[in-house]
Design a protein around this motif. Sequence first.
Motif, PDB file in Angstrom:
ATOM      1  N   ARG A 317      49.989  42.192  43.218  1.00 40.50           N
ATOM      2  CA  ARG A 317      50.469  43.359  42.476  1.00 40.50           C
ATOM      3  C   ARG A 317      49.348  43.947  41.620  1.00 40.50           C
ATOM      4  O   ARG A 317      49.171  45.170  41.558  1.00 40.50           O
ATOM      5  CB  ARG A 317      51.668  42.987  41.602  1.00 40.50           C
ATOM      6  N   LEU A 318      48.566  43.049  40.993  1.00 45.26           N
ATOM      7  CA  LEU A 318      47.457  43.547  40.172  1.00 45.26           C
ATOM      8  C   LEU A 318      46.440  44.274  41.051  1.00 45.26           C
ATOM      9  O   LEU A 318      45.900  45.308  40.675  1.00 45.26           O
ATOM     10  CB  LEU A 318      46.795  42.386  39.425  1.00 45.26           C
ATOM     11  N   GLY A 321      47.276  47.840  41.993  1.00 43.04           N
ATOM     12  CA  GLY A 321      47.346  48.854  40.941  1.00 43.04           C
ATOM     13  C   GLY A 321      48.337  48.594  39.827  1.00 43.04           C
ATOM     14  O   GLY A 321      48.533  49.459  38.985  1.00 43.04           O
ATOM     15  N   ALA A 322      48.963  47.391  39.803  1.00 45.55           N
ATOM     16  CA  ALA A 322      49.833  47.095  38.671  1.00 45.55           C
ATOM     17  C   ALA A 322      48.966  46.845  37.449  1.00 45.55           C
ATOM     18  O   ALA A 322      47.906  46.234  37.543  1.00 45.55           O
ATOM     19  CB  ALA A 322      50.689  45.868  38.970  1.00 45.55           C
ATOM     20  N   ARG A 323      49.400  47.351  36.289  1.00 45.33           N
ATOM     21  CA  ARG A 323      48.694  47.010  35.051  1.00 45.33           C
ATOM     22  C   ARG A 323      49.304  45.724  34.511  1.00 45.33           C
ATOM     23  O   ARG A 323      50.418  45.360  34.904  1.00 45.33           O
ATOM     24  CB  ARG A 323      48.869  48.146  34.038  1.00 45.33           C
ATOM     25  N   ASP A 324      48.622  45.058  33.601  1.00 40.85           N
ATOM     26  CA  ASP A 324      49.192  43.799  33.103  1.00 40.85           C
ATOM     27  C   ASP A 324      50.540  44.029  32.420  1.00 40.85           C
ATOM     28  O   ASP A 324      51.434  43.204  32.490  1.00 40.85           O
ATOM     29  CB  ASP A 324      48.211  43.028  32.198  1.00 40.85           C
TER      30      ASP A 324
ATOM     31  N   LEU B  63      38.350  44.505  40.593  1.00 43.20           N
ATOM     32  CA  LEU B  63      39.179  43.402  40.125  1.00 43.20           C
ATOM     33  C   LEU B  63      38.438  42.619  39.053  1.00 43.20           C
ATOM     34  O   LEU B  63      39.007  41.788  38.368  1.00 43.20           O
ATOM     35  CB  LEU B  63      39.528  42.465  41.287  1.00 43.20           C
ATOM     36  N   LYS B  83      40.903  49.513  31.300  1.00 42.85           N
ATOM     37  CA  LYS B  83      41.707  48.688  32.211  1.00 42.85           C
ATOM     38  C   LYS B  83      42.735  49.535  32.947  1.00 42.85           C
ATOM     39  O   LYS B  83      43.016  49.331  34.121  1.00 42.85           O
ATOM     40  CB  LYS B  83      42.433  47.592  31.411  1.00 42.85           C
ATOM     41  N   LEU B  86      41.058  51.481  35.641  1.00 41.68           N
ATOM     42  CA  LEU B  86      40.710  50.600  36.755  1.00 41.68           C
ATOM     43  C   LEU B  86      41.941  50.320  37.614  1.00 41.68           C
ATOM     44  O   LEU B  86      41.867  50.300  38.841  1.00 41.68           O
ATOM     45  CB  LEU B  86      40.127  49.283  36.231  1.00 41.68           C
ATOM     46  N   ALA B  87      43.101  50.105  36.932  1.00 39.56           N
ATOM     47  CA  ALA B  87      44.343  49.865  37.674  1.00 39.56           C
ATOM     48  C   ALA B  87      44.677  51.085  38.528  1.00 39.56           C
ATOM     49  O   ALA B  87      45.109  50.955  39.677  1.00 39.56           O
ATOM     50  CB  ALA B  87      45.486  49.563  36.708  1.00 39.56           C
ATOM     51  N   ARG B  88      44.418  52.280  37.982  1.00 41.92           N
ATOM     52  CA  ARG B  88      44.700  53.504  38.731  1.00 41.92           C
ATOM     53  C   ARG B  88      43.793  53.612  39.959  1.00 41.92           C
ATOM     54  O   ARG B  88      44.216  54.002  41.041  1.00 41.92           O
ATOM     55  CB  ARG B  88      44.518  54.734  37.831  1.00 41.92           C
ATOM     56  N   ARG B  90      42.382  51.073  41.578  1.00 45.95           N
ATOM     57  CA  ARG B  90      42.847  50.087  42.567  1.00 45.95           C
ATOM     58  C   ARG B  90      44.065  50.617  43.300  1.00 45.95           C
ATOM     59  O   ARG B  90      44.271  50.367  44.476  1.00 45.95           O
ATOM     60  CB  ARG B  90      43.221  48.773  41.874  1.00 45.95           C
ATOM     61  N   ASN B  91      44.885  51.362  42.566  1.00 46.70           N
ATOM     62  CA  ASN B  91      46.114  51.867  43.162  1.00 46.70           C
ATOM     63  C   ASN B  91      45.870  53.018  44.137  1.00 46.70           C
ATOM     64  O   ASN B  91      46.492  53.087  45.183  1.00 46.70           O
ATOM     65  CB  ASN B  91      47.065  52.305  42.042  1.00 46.70           C
ATOM     66  N   LEU B 115      55.083  48.804  48.201  1.00 47.34           N
ATOM     67  CA  LEU B 115      54.723  48.187  46.922  1.00 47.34           C
ATOM     68  C   LEU B 115      53.704  48.963  46.074  1.00 47.34           C
ATOM     69  O   LEU B 115      53.959  49.232  44.907  1.00 47.34           O
ATOM     70  CB  LEU B 115      54.258  46.748  47.179  1.00 47.34           C
ATOM     71  N   PRO B 116      52.544  49.359  46.648  1.00 51.18           N
ATOM     72  CA  PRO B 116      51.571  50.059  45.793  1.00 51.18           C
ATOM     73  C   PRO B 116      52.123  51.372  45.227  1.00 51.18           C
ATOM     74  O   PRO B 116      51.736  51.795  44.139  1.00 51.18           O
ATOM     75  CB  PRO B 116      50.399  50.335  46.734  1.00 51.18           C
ATOM     76  N   TYR B 119      53.726  51.565  41.766  1.00 43.57           N
ATOM     77  CA  TYR B 119      52.890  51.621  40.567  1.00 43.57           C
ATOM     78  C   TYR B 119      52.257  52.997  40.394  1.00 43.57           C
ATOM     79  O   TYR B 119      51.355  53.176  39.599  1.00 43.57           O
ATOM     80  CB  TYR B 119      51.824  50.518  40.626  1.00 43.57           C
TER      81      TYR B 119
END
Lengths: 406, 268
Positions: A317-318, A321-324, B63, B83, B86-88, B90-91, B115-116, B119
């Motif tokens: 999930r991380l 693109g999931a954030r913590d 990551l 952070k 970065l999550a964006r 990765r998404n 799933l992706p 987010y």
Amino acid sequence: MSLLMTFVVAIKALRRNTMRTALTALGMIIGVAAVIVMMALGSGARTTIEAQIRTIGSNVIMVNAGAGGFGPVRGGQGATTTLTVEDAETIRREIPGIRYISPGVVTRTQVVAGTGNWNTVVQGTSEALPAIRSWPMQFGSFFTEDDVRRSARVAVIGSVVRDQLFGSGTDPIGQVIRIHNQPFRVIGVLSTKGQAMFGQDQDDTVYVPYTTAMKRLLGRDYLRDITISTENGVKTTEMTQAIAALLRERHAIPPGSEDDFMIRTQEEIASILTSTTTTMTYLLASIAAVSLLVGGIGIMNIMLVSVTERTREIGLRLSVGARDVDVLLQFLMEAVVLSLAGGAIGVGVGFGASYGLSRLMSWSSLVTVDAVLLSFGCAAAVGIFFGFYPARKAAALDPIEALRYE
Amino acid sequence: MAASSAGDPLVLVDGLTKTYTLGEVAVRALRGISLTVTTGEFVALTGPSGSGKSTFMHLLGCLDRPTSGTYRLGGRDVARLSKRELARIRNQEIGFVFQGFNLLPRTTALENVELPLLYRGGLSGARRRAMARDALEAVGLADRLDHHPSQLSGGQQQRVAIARALVTGPTLLLADEPTGNLDSRTSIEVMDIFQRLNVERGLTIVLVTHERDIAEYAARVVSFLDGRVRSDRPVGRRRTAAVELENLTVRHDEALHDVETDLEVRRA
């Protein structure tokens, strides 16, 4: 991720392991149900006690003869001889707002009827007693003001006395009973009222005019108590103060000395008793809350297992693109959904159990909105509290290590 | 993100190092990597285990953060991003394919691919499902939408994972030993998908593998050793998965034909 989506994801995750979810929720179900039942029994007990308090009569003030306060030897309550019929009459005359007033004396003696006899309480009172206590008759009528004035030898008996002397359920009007070897004509039977507070059985009593009791039975000229019922809307505290001032003046009690009487209101007695039951209720509920706590620990335990098992899922999930905070909310949501679902079922089970208990054991129980809200709120709080640590643990995972986790 | 066209540098890495501290021992996993990957390239990273290729891939995938050096993705310095950003990335800009597939168990292929998108805000459920279905169709799994991973073969599972990486429309696809758990024929099928995505969509692919023959499906091989780039050269005789699959099918048919003839001869 929106909260709604988080909720949907949480439901899906919980449904992946139905058995475990059900068992974990069971802890919450038992906890919440226990709290509900305990509070229902407490509320039921309080309602019962309040109903009993109402049997004293509403808006009632009781003046009792006090403890003898003079000299080295002190008598018990009622030992003073200063409370008189004249006190009662003066109170009636000078204090506004009194509806009924009844002077009272009491003795315990053997009552004989034909071949039967019974040791019971004989209470001298006025014709106002049924009105003060809102007490209907089963047979006959209560004695009148005229009977009181004439010190008539008439008696009104409680249902227990009737059952013992004349047989259960009979109508003994016109029969004669002997008290202290004097004949009294039975003119009425009071309807069954049940146990009063403090174990005294109001139905196991013979009522006679107080004048008769004083002159013919006790041979004394002082009272044990005066029962007063006030008009609606009269402030009992003010009236209590007025009565106290009047009695101190009449009894010539110097300022600074103790009263030779005691005044209690029905509200005081009621508040003492209700606060006792309330304390009991909360005591029981907090014992039940321990099981809620245990249920919460169960949730935490399962959530920790779940986080470990799903380490790779968290890593995935991380990585997509999931954030913590998304991960944190997901696991927190699972814990809260678990506890709330358990809580909701627990409320239902609690309702059922309280109903069952009151039917089976004939205990009175009352499920209040407060109890439902409280236990449901506790369930939610337990879910958030015990869900937070596992959720934070999940959110703090390093994505690379989580993805490699075997 | 700025639209990148073929030939623009997508990944610009300069003097990248990564040092882990395991207890009191410092492990220097990367000792200064400089590398450029242009948009539309198909690069294979090879090297023995411990050479730093996986660590490098994690850095490329946002990551992890480098100890020193710069990494620019599509012109932006990744070290400066929060952070959340970065999550964006990765998404939306990176797609991952793993050796172990990493599909959610007891969850349908369609939901796995969706799933992706969960987010990424602002997508309706219907839109998400349509996008997931498109991605599954692109890897040839249109008829397996409602299957759980346990009902799919290894190759099919990896294709679901590729669809999941594609569904967000990334510019960079990172594959970490994607054929490690697959037999040779399924491996070729997966490489065929990669080659087609690379050619038809111009998708930039960085593939980590320790198998030399798998690396030969890429156009360029970067070889790692002890945290450094040992060699970086184009593949001389590049393999084409589609052609090999065709040959395999022909050979399979021929084999089948031989067996049948043999049986007929015996019966006769």
